[in-house]
Design an enzyme around this catalytic site. Structure first.
Site, short mmCIF file in Angstrom:
data_model
loop_
_atom_site.label_atom_id
_atom_site.label_comp_id
_atom_site.label_asym_id
_atom_site.label_seq_id
_atom_site.Cartn_x
_atom_site.Cartn_y
_atom_site.Cartn_z
N SER A 53 85.53 87.18 123.67
CA SER A 53 85.51 88.34 124.56
C SER A 53 86.29 88.14 125.87
O SER A 53 86.95 89.08 126.32
CB SER A 53 84.07 88.76 124.85
OG SER A 53 83.51 89.29 123.68
N TYR A 98 85.24 86.91 111.14
CA TYR A 98 86.67 86.78 111.42
C TYR A 98 87.09 85.32 111.60
O TYR A 98 88.25 85.02 111.86
CB TYR A 98 87.08 87.60 112.65
CG TYR A 98 86.31 87.28 113.90
CD1 TYR A 98 86.67 86.24 114.73
CD2 TYR A 98 85.18 88.03 114.23
CE1 TYR A 98 85.95 85.94 115.86
CE2 TYR A 98 84.44 87.73 115.37
CZ TYR A 98 84.84 86.69 116.18
OH TYR A 98 84.12 86.39 117.29
N ASP A 123 79.45 97.89 118.63
CA ASP A 123 79.68 97.21 117.34
C ASP A 123 79.88 98.27 116.26
O ASP A 123 80.76 98.15 115.41
CB ASP A 123 78.46 96.35 116.94
CG ASP A 123 78.43 95.02 117.67
OD1 ASP A 123 79.50 94.54 118.09
OD2 ASP A 123 77.32 94.47 117.83
N ALA A 151 70.91 92.11 105.96
CA ALA A 151 69.99 93.08 106.58
C ALA A 151 69.67 92.64 108.01
O ALA A 151 68.64 92.99 108.56
CB ALA A 151 68.72 93.22 105.75
N GLY A 152 70.57 91.84 108.61
CA GLY A 152 70.41 91.44 110.00
C GLY A 152 70.99 92.51 110.93
O GLY A 152 71.22 93.66 110.50
N GLY A 153 71.23 92.14 112.17
CA GLY A 153 71.70 93.11 113.17
C GLY A 153 73.00 93.80 112.77
O GLY A 153 73.11 95.03 112.87
N ALA A 154 73.97 93.03 112.28
CA ALA A 154 75.27 93.61 111.96
C ALA A 154 75.17 94.50 110.71
O ALA A 154 75.80 95.57 110.65
CB ALA A 154 76.28 92.49 111.73
N LYS A 164 70.40 91.29 121.70
CA LYS A 164 70.84 92.67 121.54
C LYS A 164 69.68 93.68 121.50
O LYS A 164 69.86 94.84 121.86
CB LYS A 164 71.69 92.82 120.27
CG LYS A 164 73.07 92.20 120.42
CD LYS A 164 73.93 92.45 119.19
CE LYS A 164 75.28 91.76 119.33
NZ LYS A 164 76.19 92.03 118.21
P1 NAP Z 1 71.73 87.95 111.69
O1 NAP Z 1 71.02 89.08 112.34
O2 NAP Z 1 71.30 86.55 111.96
O3 NAP Z 1 71.65 88.21 110.10
C1 NAP Z 1 72.10 87.24 109.18
C2 NAP Z 1 72.10 87.80 107.76
O4 NAP Z 1 72.69 86.81 106.90
C3 NAP Z 1 70.71 88.11 107.20
O5 NAP Z 1 70.80 89.20 106.33
C4 NAP Z 1 70.40 86.81 106.43
O6 NAP Z 1 69.49 87.00 105.35
C5 NAP Z 1 71.74 86.48 105.86
N1 NAP Z 1 71.84 85.05 105.53
C6 NAP Z 1 71.92 84.02 106.42
N2 NAP Z 1 72.00 82.85 105.75
C7 NAP Z 1 71.92 83.14 104.41
C8 NAP Z 1 71.96 82.37 103.22
N3 NAP Z 1 72.08 81.04 103.25
N4 NAP Z 1 71.89 83.01 102.04
C9 NAP Z 1 71.78 84.36 101.99
N5 NAP Z 1 71.74 85.16 103.08
C10 NAP Z 1 71.81 84.56 104.28
O7 NAP Z 1 73.29 87.97 112.04
P2 NAP Z 1 74.18 89.25 112.47
O8 NAP Z 1 74.18 89.38 113.94
O9 NAP Z 1 73.79 90.40 111.61
O10 NAP Z 1 75.66 88.74 112.06
C11 NAP Z 1 76.04 88.63 110.70
C12 NAP Z 1 77.52 88.26 110.63
O11 NAP Z 1 78.32 89.31 111.16
C13 NAP Z 1 77.86 87.00 111.45
O12 NAP Z 1 78.67 86.18 110.68
C14 NAP Z 1 78.62 87.52 112.64
O13 NAP Z 1 79.62 86.61 113.06
C15 NAP Z 1 79.27 88.79 112.08
N6 NAP Z 1 79.53 89.80 113.14
C16 NAP Z 1 80.83 90.13 113.39
C17 NAP Z 1 81.12 91.06 114.38
C18 NAP Z 1 82.55 91.42 114.65
O14 NAP Z 1 82.84 91.98 115.72
N7 NAP Z 1 83.45 91.17 113.75
C19 NAP Z 1 80.08 91.66 115.11
C20 NAP Z 1 78.76 91.31 114.82
C21 NAP Z 1 78.50 90.36 113.83
P3 NAP Z 1 67.88 86.88 105.56
O15 NAP Z 1 67.47 88.20 106.17
O16 NAP Z 1 67.35 86.65 104.21
O17 NAP Z 1 67.66 85.73 106.50
#
Ligand code: NAP
Length: 290
Positions: free
Chosen positions: A23, A231, A108, A133-136, A72
């Protein structure tokens, strides 16, 4: 580097960790392009201190903040207002200074939408698979429903979390389009059509670049377009698997770009020219040494 003087405005990022953020490159480049007297710095905020961080930033006349993992949602109770869509998602990543405090936005979701539009991806009438099913993933599912997707399947390792997203999307958008599934249940999806897949898990993120949440080619044969929110690396395992099975695949750098541009626009009350956005994208690519 922007010369700092008595008129310099400050923006920043609160989160934990913040050390690997891109950022500052986004906002300091935009400020330089525009000749705006603004600097952007990361602030590492310890657990339990996000309220004090927001209050302190306001007292110090900080113009705006980005918010990242893990704050967030937690930050919302310390705001003076919240944008409608951010409230529905239950997460903000941008705080904009107002008279009595900060108003929260979720750029986002708009960043993801702009990135998809710029790649020619449409959501209306589509059948879409959201992995995670996390934040993103939540933001992605909300976006798909708000843009009139025909079906949004939410596939997650922990199915209860996918079910919670399903229920909220269907309730908020008065639809039945969202449907939760265990990740391995992709085999139950019809093979008579192809899907848009949004990869929103953290699996495959650097340094675990050889991992993908699903490795089976049979899954990828169902995908016409794969959009990975990750990315780093620039080409994820998920993207390679989509391409090997004949689909097109995109990474998440443009999402990062557009969420940052929108935050900058909100803080400064301006619109950034497309030409400057493209120049900024070049800077980001270079910063990632591509
Ligand atoms: P988060 O809230 O921590 O969610 C993580 C997700 O990944 C959950 O659904 C989790 O499943 C799953 N997961 C983690 N480890 C796993 C494994 N070993 N096997 C299967 N599923 C697994 O994270 P988030 O904030 O949503 O971010 C997710 C991704 O999006 C990150 O890589 C982040 O870098 C990317 N992102 C990119 C941008 C951008 O601007 N390009 C913006 C935001 C996020 P469970 O629910 O079962 O734990």
């Amino acid at each position: 580097m922007q010369e700092i003087d008595g008129h310099t405005r400050l923006c920043g990022l609160i989160g934990n960790p913040v050390e690997h953020t891109m950022s500052p490159a986004i906002h300091n480049t935009l400020a330089k392009q525009e000749g705006r007297n603004l600097v952007y710095v990361p602030f590492h905020v310890e657990k339990g201190q996000v309220g004090q961080a927001v209050k302190g930033a306001f007292a110090l006349n900080v113009l705006g903040l980005n918010v990242t993992v893990p704050y967030k949602s937690e930050v919302i109770e310390y705001l003076d207002g919240i944008d409608d869509m951010a409230e529905k998602i239950g997460a903000v990543n941008t705080l904009v200074r107002t008279k009595n405090g900060y108003k929260g936005y979720n750029t986002d979701i708009t960043g993801l939408y702009c990135a998809m539009c710029s790649e020619g991806i449409r959501l209306e009438g589509e059948e879409i698979l959201v992995l995670g099913a996390g934040g993103a993933a939540r933001a992605a599912a909300f976006l798909c429903a708000s843009k009139g997707a025909k079906k949004v399947y939410i596939l997650n390792r922990t199915v209860e979390k996918a079910k919670a997203v399903e229920e909220e999307v269907n309730r908020i958008f008065h639809t039945q389009c969202a449907s939760a599934m265990c990740t391995e249940d992709y085999k139950k999806l019809g093979t008579d059509r192809k899907y848009l897949a949004i990869q929103a898990t953290s699996v495959g993120l650097y340094p675990d670049t050889e991992k993908a949440v699903i490795l089976d080619r049979e899954f990828y044969e169902r995908i016409h377009t794969g959009f990975d929110l990750i990315y780093r690396p620039f080409c994820t395992k998920f993207m390679s698997l989509v391409r090997e099975a004949g689909g097109q695949a995109f990474h998440g750098l443009k999402m990062l770009l557009y969420q940052g541009v929108e935050a900058y626009e909100l803080w400064n009350g301006i619109g950034v020219e497309e030409e400057d956005i493209q120049a900024l994208y070049g800077v980001l690519l270079k910063a990632m040494e591509i």
